[in-house]
Scaffold this active site. Structure first.
Site, PDB file in Angstrom:
ATOM      1  N   ARG A  43       0.809  -1.223   0.000  1.00 28.74           N
ATOM      2  CA  ARG A  43       0.000   0.000   0.000  1.00 28.74           C
ATOM      3  C   ARG A  43       0.842   1.273   0.000  1.00 28.74           C
ATOM      4  O   ARG A  43       0.342   2.343  -0.326  1.00 28.74           O
ATOM      5  CB  ARG A  43      -0.968   0.007   1.162  1.00 28.74           C
ATOM      6  CG  ARG A  43      -0.330  -0.063   2.516  1.00 28.74           C
ATOM      7  CD  ARG A  43      -1.419  -0.012   3.548  1.00 28.74           C
ATOM      8  NE  ARG A  43      -0.945  -0.439   4.852  1.00 28.74           N
ATOM      9  CZ  ARG A  43      -1.710  -0.523   5.907  1.00 28.74           C
ATOM     10  NH1 ARG A  43      -2.986  -0.242   5.812  1.00 28.74           N
ATOM     11  NH2 ARG A  43      -1.215  -0.912   7.059  1.00 28.74           N
ATOM     12  N   HIS A 165       2.788 -24.350   4.325  1.00 27.14           N
ATOM     13  CA  HIS A 165       4.121 -24.642   3.775  1.00 27.14           C
ATOM     14  C   HIS A 165       4.688 -25.968   4.287  1.00 27.14           C
ATOM     15  O   HIS A 165       5.620 -26.495   3.689  1.00 27.14           O
ATOM     16  CB  HIS A 165       5.088 -23.479   4.034  1.00 27.14           C
ATOM     17  CG  HIS A 165       5.623 -23.408   5.433  1.00 27.14           C
ATOM     18  ND1 HIS A 165       4.924 -22.855   6.474  1.00 27.14           N
ATOM     19  CD2 HIS A 165       6.799 -23.825   5.970  1.00 27.14           C
ATOM     20  CE1 HIS A 165       5.648 -22.934   7.581  1.00 27.14           C
ATOM     21  NE2 HIS A 165       6.784 -23.511   7.307  1.00 27.14           N
ATOM     22  N   LYS A 169       7.405 -29.241   2.562  1.00 31.05           N
ATOM     23  CA  LYS A 169       8.671 -29.697   3.144  1.00 31.05           C
ATOM     24  C   LYS A 169       8.981 -31.095   2.627  1.00 31.05           C
ATOM     25  O   LYS A 169       8.129 -31.981   2.690  1.00 31.05           O
ATOM     26  CB  LYS A 169       8.564 -29.757   4.683  1.00 31.05           C
ATOM     27  CG  LYS A 169       8.617 -28.392   5.377  1.00 31.05           C
ATOM     28  CD  LYS A 169       8.497 -28.601   6.884  1.00 31.05           C
ATOM     29  CE  LYS A 169       8.362 -27.298   7.621  1.00 31.05           C
ATOM     30  NZ  LYS A 169       9.610 -26.767   8.140  1.00 31.05           N
ATOM     31  N   HIS A 227      -0.596 -26.732  10.615  1.00 33.21           N
ATOM     32  CA  HIS A 227       0.481 -27.635  10.191  1.00 33.21           C
ATOM     33  C   HIS A 227       0.346 -29.045  10.777  1.00 33.21           C
ATOM     34  O   HIS A 227       0.496 -30.039  10.071  1.00 33.21           O
ATOM     35  CB  HIS A 227       1.830 -27.070  10.610  1.00 33.21           C
ATOM     36  CG  HIS A 227       2.106 -25.684  10.115  1.00 33.21           C
ATOM     37  ND1 HIS A 227       1.816 -25.288   8.826  1.00 33.21           N
ATOM     38  CD2 HIS A 227       2.655 -24.593  10.716  1.00 33.21           C
ATOM     39  CE1 HIS A 227       2.185 -24.026   8.659  1.00 33.21           C
ATOM     40  NE2 HIS A 227       2.679 -23.579   9.789  1.00 33.21           N
TER      41      HIS A 227
HETATM   42  P1  NDP Z   1       3.372  -8.410   7.667  1.00 38.12           P
HETATM   43  O1  NDP Z   1       2.517  -7.575   8.535  1.00 38.12           O
HETATM   44  O2  NDP Z   1       4.832  -8.444   7.914  1.00 38.12           O
HETATM   45  O3  NDP Z   1       3.183  -7.938   6.147  1.00 38.12           O
HETATM   46  C1  NDP Z   1       1.960  -7.624   5.566  1.00 38.12           C
HETATM   47  C2  NDP Z   1       2.186  -6.590   4.476  1.00 38.12           C
HETATM   48  O4  NDP Z   1       0.914  -6.276   3.914  1.00 38.12           O
HETATM   49  C3  NDP Z   1       2.785  -5.271   4.995  1.00 38.12           C
HETATM   50  O5  NDP Z   1       3.761  -4.817   4.117  1.00 38.12           O
HETATM   51  C4  NDP Z   1       1.559  -4.363   5.027  1.00 38.12           C
HETATM   52  O6  NDP Z   1       1.854  -2.999   4.894  1.00 38.12           O
HETATM   53  C5  NDP Z   1       0.818  -4.863   3.810  1.00 38.12           C
HETATM   54  N1  NDP Z   1      -0.566  -4.395   3.804  1.00 38.12           N
HETATM   55  C6  NDP Z   1      -1.406  -4.254   4.865  1.00 38.12           C
HETATM   56  N2  NDP Z   1      -2.588  -3.776   4.456  1.00 38.12           N
HETATM   57  C7  NDP Z   1      -2.502  -3.603   3.118  1.00 38.12           C
HETATM   58  C8  NDP Z   1      -3.389  -3.123   2.136  1.00 38.12           C
HETATM   59  N3  NDP Z   1      -4.624  -2.685   2.440  1.00 38.12           N
HETATM   60  N4  NDP Z   1      -2.996  -3.103   0.851  1.00 38.12           N
HETATM   61  C9  NDP Z   1      -1.747  -3.507   0.511  1.00 38.12           C
HETATM   62  N5  NDP Z   1      -0.841  -3.949   1.407  1.00 38.12           N
HETATM   63  C10 NDP Z   1      -1.211  -4.007   2.704  1.00 38.12           C
HETATM   64  O7  NDP Z   1       2.743  -9.863   7.700  1.00 38.12           O
HETATM   65  P2  NDP Z   1       3.485 -11.250   7.347  1.00 38.12           P
HETATM   66  O8  NDP Z   1       4.295 -11.051   6.132  1.00 38.12           O
HETATM   67  O9  NDP Z   1       4.144 -11.779   8.560  1.00 38.12           O
HETATM   68  O10 NDP Z   1       2.254 -12.222   7.078  1.00 38.12           O
HETATM   69  C11 NDP Z   1       1.523 -12.242   5.868  1.00 38.12           C
HETATM   70  C12 NDP Z   1       0.684 -13.502   5.825  1.00 38.12           C
HETATM   71  O11 NDP Z   1       1.535 -14.635   5.819  1.00 38.12           O
HETATM   72  C13 NDP Z   1      -0.223 -13.694   7.056  1.00 38.12           C
HETATM   73  O12 NDP Z   1      -1.399 -14.340   6.643  1.00 38.12           O
HETATM   74  C14 NDP Z   1       0.589 -14.610   7.945  1.00 38.12           C
HETATM   75  O13 NDP Z   1      -0.217 -15.320   8.840  1.00 38.12           O
HETATM   76  C15 NDP Z   1       1.220 -15.516   6.899  1.00 38.12           C
HETATM   77  N6  NDP Z   1       2.426 -16.202   7.353  1.00 38.12           N
HETATM   78  C16 NDP Z   1       3.492 -15.474   7.794  1.00 38.12           C
HETATM   79  C17 NDP Z   1       4.636 -16.123   8.208  1.00 38.12           C
HETATM   80  C18 NDP Z   1       5.830 -15.351   8.676  1.00 38.12           C
HETATM   81  O14 NDP Z   1       6.789 -15.983   9.112  1.00 38.12           O
HETATM   82  N7  NDP Z   1       5.823 -14.027   8.592  1.00 38.12           N
HETATM   83  C19 NDP Z   1       4.748 -17.611   8.200  1.00 38.12           C
HETATM   84  C20 NDP Z   1       3.568 -18.274   7.670  1.00 38.12           C
HETATM   85  C21 NDP Z   1       2.459 -17.570   7.274  1.00 38.12           C
HETATM   86  P3  NDP Z   1       2.069  -2.108   6.230  1.00 38.12           P
HETATM   87  O15 NDP Z   1       3.410  -2.474   6.751  1.00 38.12           O
HETATM   88  O16 NDP Z   1       1.980  -0.728   5.715  1.00 38.12           O
HETATM   89  O17 NDP Z   1       0.959  -2.452   7.181  1.00 38.12           O
HETATM   90  C1  BG6 Z   2       4.780 -20.873  10.751  1.00 35.60           C
HETATM   91  C2  BG6 Z   2       4.358 -20.426  12.125  1.00 35.60           C
HETATM   92  O1  BG6 Z   2       3.647 -21.137   9.974  1.00 35.60           O
HETATM   93  O2  BG6 Z   2       5.560 -22.050  10.886  1.00 35.60           O
HETATM   94  C3  BG6 Z   2       5.579 -20.140  12.978  1.00 35.60           C
HETATM   95  O3  BG6 Z   2       3.582 -19.239  12.004  1.00 35.60           O
HETATM   96  C4  BG6 Z   2       6.486 -21.357  13.023  1.00 35.60           C
HETATM   97  O4  BG6 Z   2       5.193 -19.764  14.285  1.00 35.60           O
HETATM   98  C5  BG6 Z   2       6.775 -21.855  11.616  1.00 35.60           C
HETATM   99  O5  BG6 Z   2       7.693 -20.986  13.658  1.00 35.60           O
HETATM  100  C6  BG6 Z   2       7.521 -23.187  11.648  1.00 35.60           C
HETATM  101  O6  BG6 Z   2       7.833 -23.565  10.359  1.00 35.60           O
HETATM  102  P1  BG6 Z   2       9.329 -23.739   9.901  1.00 35.60           P
HETATM  103  O7  BG6 Z   2       9.253 -24.114   8.470  1.00 35.60           O
HETATM  104  O8  BG6 Z   2       9.993 -22.412  10.134  1.00 35.60           O
HETATM  105  O9  BG6 Z   2       9.912 -24.792  10.761  1.00 35.60           O
END
Ligand code: NDP
Ligand code: BG6
Length: 487
Positions: A43, A165, A169, A227
């Site tokens: 965004r 994910h 694996k 998972h």
């Molecule tokens: P983050 O909060 O780090 O990233 C989300 C991104 O989306 C940010 O850059 C945010 O911008 C952007 N965003 C928010 N609202 C909007 C909008 N209206 N339009 C466009 N962009 C927007 O989250 P994660 O990357 O950690 O997680 C993303 C998904 O992946 C979630 O569903 C999470 O559960 C899943 N996930 C994450 C893992 C991880 O290790 N991070 C592992 C497994 C799954 P801004 O910063 O400005 O808010």
């Molecule tokens: C993510 C969970 O989906 O899986 C984390 O949100 C967790 O909390 C992770 O640590 C574990 O997966 P991996 O591949 O990093 O062992």
């Protein structure tokens, strides 16, 4: 050509897992067959260089270099897009569809993803578009069903990819080869021969800066509901005729539909929750979870969850499946353990108490161990524990690389199907309710320990083994002594 749109280009998932997974895929032997362009969208306004630097850095972390990566860097672009703003996402989809197929990856906070999908109408989604959604999928059975209804209005189920994910694996996928390519195991893979199944995913990792997400999710939703239930499905399903989208996912769905809490009427007897208090994990001092920045202690979020489940099928009736995952644990333990029943009769004269045969499938370290009782090493007739271990190679692709390969090929075999996503919430819902009503106490454990005090819902497989070993040794010593005294 296929355009992969990554919504949430500035997010943690994108930089830490998704882009490295993509780079890894491009330099693998699959890379050349992929005619791909990448569009990052978020965004905020960013210049093109910001995005290219992010992609380059991710490729560097993945150790991926070569013409495929250079081609990606040379053609990728950034498009500021607020998915919550009227028409923004539809415009981006239409623009990308001019060049060919579109894969739209929602790497966004789950509530933002759901709102963005709700705001789209079927005409906004070009034909053939693949929609890729991250976990958690909804926050309960009802919301998962609602989201499913929204998605099926937009594209056919076969074009929806709900990512877990763990299904990418290589060690998890190895369960298929292990079970279905070896005559040795499958005939024994049932309640007739198996006493219990444990799926444990204990991490030494703490919050890793994810309090905003984790404190609302907790260990049950973050790991068990997603998972670990997928692992259970692969471990417990009947043999599919083919490893294909329909057959594999039908078999998994069948198992999950038959899965329930061990005692549905008494969730307190088959679920456990706890959270870490101050302690030391390796070289790192951790404070109380409740004091971590971004955590609201009033939410009572658990960092360790354990449930015992039953699978009501002919194959598994009466076998407990224990699923457990904890953070900030003293020891990384990521494995599925199949404990086989004792033999019906141990020939008199074989000395010692036999331990059950166990098969351990490790998800890090990636290895398979078969634990057996043999005799003849020291005392010719004394039973001794031994194990056969094989290390597994990490696989050509990372889990996200594998998941992306499926998505880019339009193959949903490794994606979670809509009905299954709903079932996974149904399984844990009695637990969520019991915990919300305070019927199960929130226990504590020091960071760096093995979890809360007490033996757990089912005695821990490792702990029990120590007791058995000690008993076996005592018996052997006593027997040797007896033989010695009659001589
Ligand atoms: P983050 O909060 O780090 O990233 C989300 C991104 O989306 C940010 O850059 C945010 O911008 C952007 N965003 C928010 N609202 C909007 C909008 N209206 N339009 C466009 N962009 C927007 O989250 P994660 O990357 O950690 O997680 C993303 C998904 O992946 C979630 O569903 C999470 O559960 C899943 N996930 C994450 C893992 C991880 O290790 N991070 C592992 C497994 C799954 P801004 O910063 O400005 O808010
Ligand atoms: C993510 C969970 O989906 O899986 C984390 O949100 C967790 O909390 C992770 O640590 C574990 O997966 P991996 O591949 O990093 O062992």
């Amino acid at each position: 050509m296929t355009t992969l749109i990554v919504l949430g280009a500035g997010g943690d998932l994108t930089s830490r897992l998704l882009l490295p997974g993509l780079a890894d895929l491009l330099v693998s032997h699959h890379g050349e067959s992929l005619d791909l362009r990448l569009v990052g969208a978020d965004r905020d306004e960013h210049d093109q260089q910001w995005w290219v630097d992010r992609v380059r850095e991710a490729a560097r972390t993945a150790g991926a270099e070569g013409p495929q990566v250079e081609q990606l860097l040379g053609t990728t672009r950034y498009a500021a897009t607020d998915v919550a703003a009227d028409g923004d996402l539809a415009r981006l989809l239409a623009e990308c569809a001019r060049d060919g197929d579109v894969v739209c990856y929602f790497a966004l906070p789950p509530s933002v993803t759901a709102a963005a999908c709700r705001a789209l109408s079927p005409e906004d989604v070009p034909e053939g578009t693949q929609l890729v959604l991250e976990k958690p999928f909804g926050h309960d059975q009802e919301s998962a069903a609602e989201l499913n209804a929204v998605l099926t209005r937009l594209v056919p189920e076969s074009d929806v990819h709900r990512v877990d994910h763990f299904l990418g694996k290589s060690t998890v996928l190895n369960i298929l080869g292990l079970r279905f390519a070896n005559r040795l195991f499958e005939p024994l893979w049932s309640a007739t021969h198996v006493e219990r199944v444990d799926v444990v995913f204990d991490e030494d990792l703490g919050l890793a800066g994810r309090a905003g997400y984790y404190d609302r999710a907790g260990a049950l939703a973050d790991m068990v509901q997603s998972h670990l239930l997928q692992l259970l499905a692969l471990l417990a399903m009947d043999p599919p005729a083919t490893i294909s989208e329909r057959d594999l996912r039908d078999r998994k769905a069948e198992v999950l539909r038959a899965t329930r809490l061990w005692d549905v009427d008494d969730p307190a007897s088959c679920s456990r929750r706890a959270r870490w208090t101050a302690g030391r994990v390796g070289d790192l001092d951790l404070g109380d979870y409740a004091d971590e920045p971004g955590v609201d202690p009033e939410r009572g979020t658990e960092t360790l969850a354990e449930v015992v489940l039953a699978v009501d099928t002919w194959r598994w009736a009466g076998v407990p499946f224990r699923l457990r995952s904890g953070k900030a644990m003293g020891r990384r333990r990521k494995e599925a353990v199949i404990t086989f029943k004792h033999v019906p009769h141990l020939p008199t004269g074989l000395l010692g108490t036999p331990s059950p045969t166990r098969l351990r499938i490790g998800f890090g370290p990636d290895e398979i161990t078969l634990e057996l009782d043999l005799n003849g090493q020291d005392d010719a007739f004394g039973l001794e524990r031994t194990s056969l271990t094989t290390q597994l190679s990490p696989g050509e692709l990372t889990a996200y690389g594998q998941v992306l390969l499926g998505v880019l090929r339009g193959d949903s075999t490794l994606s979670v199907r809509g009905d299954t996503a709903e079932q996974c919430w149904r399984v844990v819902e009695p637990v969520v309710e019991a915990w919300r009503e305070g019927r199960v106490p929130l226990e504590t454990y020091p960071a760096g320990s093995g979890g809360p005090r007490g033996s757990g819902l089912l005695e821990d497989v490792d702990a029990r083994e120590c007791v058995e070993d000690a008993q076996a040794q005592a018996q052997r010593e006593a027997a040797t002594h007896e033989i010695g005294s009659t001589e």
